[in-house]
Scaffold this active site. Sequence first.
Site, PDB file in Angstrom:
ATOM      1  N   ASP A 105       5.504  -2.086  11.053  1.00  0.00           N
ATOM      2  CA  ASP A 105       5.919  -0.964  11.640  1.00  0.00           C
ATOM      3  C   ASP A 105       6.901  -0.757  12.818  1.00  0.00           C
ATOM      4  OD1 ASP A 105       4.147   2.005  12.212  1.00  0.00           O
ATOM      5  OD2 ASP A 105       4.511   1.186  14.071  1.00  0.00           O
ATOM      6  N   TYR A 109      12.010   1.827  19.174  1.00  0.00           N
ATOM      7  CA  TYR A 109      11.750   0.633  19.645  1.00  0.00           C
ATOM      8  C   TYR A 109      13.066  -0.185  20.161  1.00  0.00           C
ATOM      9  CZ  TYR A 109       7.068   1.690  17.713  1.00  0.00           C
ATOM     10  OH  TYR A 109       5.930   2.269  17.426  1.00  0.00           O
ATOM     11  N   LYS A 144      10.295   5.587  12.359  1.00  0.00           N
ATOM     12  CA  LYS A 144      10.088   6.819  12.596  1.00  0.00           C
ATOM     13  C   LYS A 144      11.315   7.583  13.148  1.00  0.00           C
ATOM     14  CE  LYS A 144       5.712   4.826  14.363  1.00  0.00           C
ATOM     15  NZ  LYS A 144       5.967   3.294  14.456  1.00  0.00           N
ATOM     16  N   HIS A 157       7.720  10.841  15.190  1.00  0.00           N
ATOM     17  CA  HIS A 157       7.055   9.740  16.155  1.00  0.00           C
ATOM     18  C   HIS A 157       6.102  10.838  17.016  1.00  0.00           C
ATOM     19  CE1 HIS A 157       7.822   5.928  18.323  1.00  0.00           C
ATOM     20  NE2 HIS A 157       6.564   6.459  18.371  1.00  0.00           N
TER      21      HIS A 157
END
Length: 323
Positions: A45, A50, A79, A112
């Site tokens: 994921d 990130y 996302k 997101h």
Amino acid sequence: MLSVTVTLNSGHQMPLVGHGLWKISNDTVADHVYNAIKAGYRLFDGAADYGNEVEAGQGVARAIKEGLVKREELFIVSKLWNTFHEKERVEPICRKQLKDWGIEYFDLYIMHFPIALQYVDPTVRYPPGWFFDGVTPTDIRQSKATIRETWEAMESLVDLNLTRSLGISNFNCASILDLLRYARIRPATLQIEHHPYLVQKPLVKYAQSEGITVTAYSSFGPQGYVEMDLEHAIRTPHLFQHPVIKEIAEKHGKGAPQVLLRWATQQDVAVIPKSDTQAMALENLNAKGFDLTEEEISRIDKLDQGLRFNDPWIYFGCLPIFT
């Protein structure tokens, strides 16, 4: 014991237990992903926000090159970040993320947040984060893109074979009700903060009744937020040490993390915990080989405090999307 995978409303199979990539450093994530694949993980994921998708993709590429796994055996999630919600931004950023991962398609591509922020060009700053200028916490600028505009652009990604399924994250019931009125392609998953301090049972039950698979993030509650110096996370008792969790874990001969994950998966909620060590990765992956009793699930449910940690209102004092 529950199946290792769950069938999404898109017809695709998704592992019930995956590996989250939030807050894994760029210099370790490639090895992290590679070793997780060796351990048996198939779902990873990730997210634009990130900032480690290039390195995560390197871990995937190494595993494929060495014959540990085939691409079609993996389930790669990413996302769409808030600054790319305008319809003309969605496809280009998805293609960039695919290039970063070094793959041709995502298995699941998620909105997101139900929040549209003003566009920041990736050549200026990537990932762009929340602040328009990149540094000032009060400089959060919303765009005029609607959820419908963004979702319809995401639907085109399925048509273009850039992703196989679509999902949403951090949506409440009202937002989902609205989305389902016009969605040509229904969301396959809803990713939410979910742990014994934030059970969200009505939201989980509603999503499941609509055929939307729920995925939990932050399954261990405050643990992942203490290192962010989040005040109410620091003062909240650690779930691993909670007497109820410890008692149930001892009864089953399992670790506290396994009990927390099984509490979710036994209720058909998928989980994506981050593992800091290989031993923890293996323990988390095996958190589906036993069953809790209904009474034990009820005891854990009763720990609910409505305590949320991942919330823009808490971080920035604005965008109270969960109110």
